[in-house]
Design a protein around this motif. Structure first.
Motif, PDB file in Angstrom:
ATOM      1  N   ASN A  72      -1.176 -39.265  21.648  1.00  0.00           N
ATOM      2  CA  ASN A  72      -0.393 -38.155  21.097  1.00  0.00           C
ATOM      3  C   ASN A  72       1.096 -38.482  21.129  1.00  0.00           C
ATOM      4  OD1 ASN A  72      -2.615 -36.582  20.543  1.00  0.00           O
ATOM      5  ND2 ASN A  72      -2.464 -35.400  22.434  1.00  0.00           N
ATOM      6  N   TYR A  73       1.547 -39.059  22.246  1.00  0.00           N
ATOM      7  CA  TYR A  73       2.955 -39.455  22.362  1.00  0.00           C
ATOM      8  C   TYR A  73       3.306 -40.488  21.291  1.00  0.00           C
ATOM      9  CZ  TYR A  73       6.939 -42.165  23.878  1.00  0.00           C
ATOM     10  OH  TYR A  73       8.117 -42.858  23.897  1.00  0.00           O
ATOM     11  N   LEU A  74       2.458 -41.499  21.125  1.00  0.00           N
ATOM     12  CA  LEU A  74       2.727 -42.535  20.124  1.00  0.00           C
ATOM     13  C   LEU A  74       2.762 -41.947  18.713  1.00  0.00           C
ATOM     14  CD1 LEU A  74       0.601 -45.581  21.342  1.00  0.00           C
ATOM     15  CD2 LEU A  74       3.054 -45.201  21.627  1.00  0.00           C
ATOM     16  N   THR A  75       1.842 -41.043  18.441  1.00  0.00           N
ATOM     17  CA  THR A  75       1.785 -40.413  17.113  1.00  0.00           C
ATOM     18  C   THR A  75       3.042 -39.589  16.853  1.00  0.00           C
ATOM     19  OG1 THR A  75      -0.624 -40.350  17.187  1.00  0.00           O
ATOM     20  CG2 THR A  75       0.463 -38.853  15.635  1.00  0.00           C
ATOM     21  N   MET A  76       3.428 -38.773  17.820  1.00  0.00           N
ATOM     22  CA  MET A  76       4.615 -37.933  17.649  1.00  0.00           C
ATOM     23  C   MET A  76       5.871 -38.795  17.525  1.00  0.00           C
ATOM     24  SD  MET A  76       3.458 -34.988  17.296  1.00  0.00           S
ATOM     25  CE  MET A  76       4.980 -34.097  17.263  1.00  0.00           C
ATOM     26  N   SER A  77       5.935 -39.866  18.288  1.00  0.00           N
ATOM     27  CA  SER A  77       7.081 -40.768  18.192  1.00  0.00           C
ATOM     28  C   SER A  77       7.160 -41.412  16.819  1.00  0.00           C
ATOM     29  CB  SER A  77       7.003 -41.859  19.264  1.00  0.00           C
ATOM     30  OG  SER A  77       7.134 -41.305  20.544  1.00  0.00           O
ATOM     31  N   ALA A  78       6.007 -41.799  16.286  1.00  0.00           N
ATOM     32  CA  ALA A  78       5.975 -42.407  14.958  1.00  0.00           C
ATOM     33  C   ALA A  78       6.395 -41.402  13.896  1.00  0.00           C
ATOM     34  CB  ALA A  78       4.582 -42.939  14.656  1.00  0.00           C
ATOM     35  N   LEU A  79       5.945 -40.175  14.031  1.00  0.00           N
ATOM     36  CA  LEU A  79       6.318 -39.143  13.067  1.00  0.00           C
ATOM     37  C   LEU A  79       7.819 -38.822  13.114  1.00  0.00           C
ATOM     38  CD1 LEU A  79       3.283 -36.707  13.422  1.00  0.00           C
ATOM     39  CD2 LEU A  79       3.815 -38.223  11.486  1.00  0.00           C
ATOM     40  N   ARG A  80       8.397 -38.912  14.314  1.00  0.00           N
ATOM     41  CA  ARG A  80       9.850 -38.679  14.465  1.00  0.00           C
ATOM     42  C   ARG A  80      10.658 -39.912  14.069  1.00  0.00           C
ATOM     43  NH1 ARG A  80       8.325 -35.944  19.432  1.00  0.00           N
ATOM     44  NH2 ARG A  80       8.510 -37.942  20.450  1.00  0.00           N
TER      45      ARG A  80
END
Length: 85
Positions: A72-80
């Motif tokens: 989830n952290y990696l996904t949110m970081s990628a989206l940001r």
């Protein structure tokens, strides 16, 4: 050597070892190319506003990190548009 005798480098080394252990665990369950730095970035991300917590909380946060929370952290970081380094 008691805990009060450890210097900052000793603490950094201990935290690095914990993060590496968690990274190795994530690799074992199928998440390739996870590094200790990735784990530290994920765990420390939530400390940005409040600062680094007491050692016992930090150790607990590293050791109890779940693969789903990490992803989830990696996904949110990628989206940001954040980098992982």
């Amino acid at each position: 050597m008691g805990m009060e005798e450890l210097d900052e480098q000793d603490w950094d080394d201990a935290i690095e070892m914990l993060c590496q252990s968690k990274a190795d665990e994530l690799v074992l369950v199928g998440y390739e190319h996870v590094t200790s730095k990735d784990v530290w970035n994920c765990v420390s991300h939530k400390y940005e506003k409040e600062g680094i917590p007491p050692l016992h909380k930090l150790v607990n946060d590293i050791l109890s990190l779940k693969a789903t929370s990490f992803m989830n952290y990696l996904t949110m970081s990628a989206l940001r548009g954040s980098t992982f380094e």
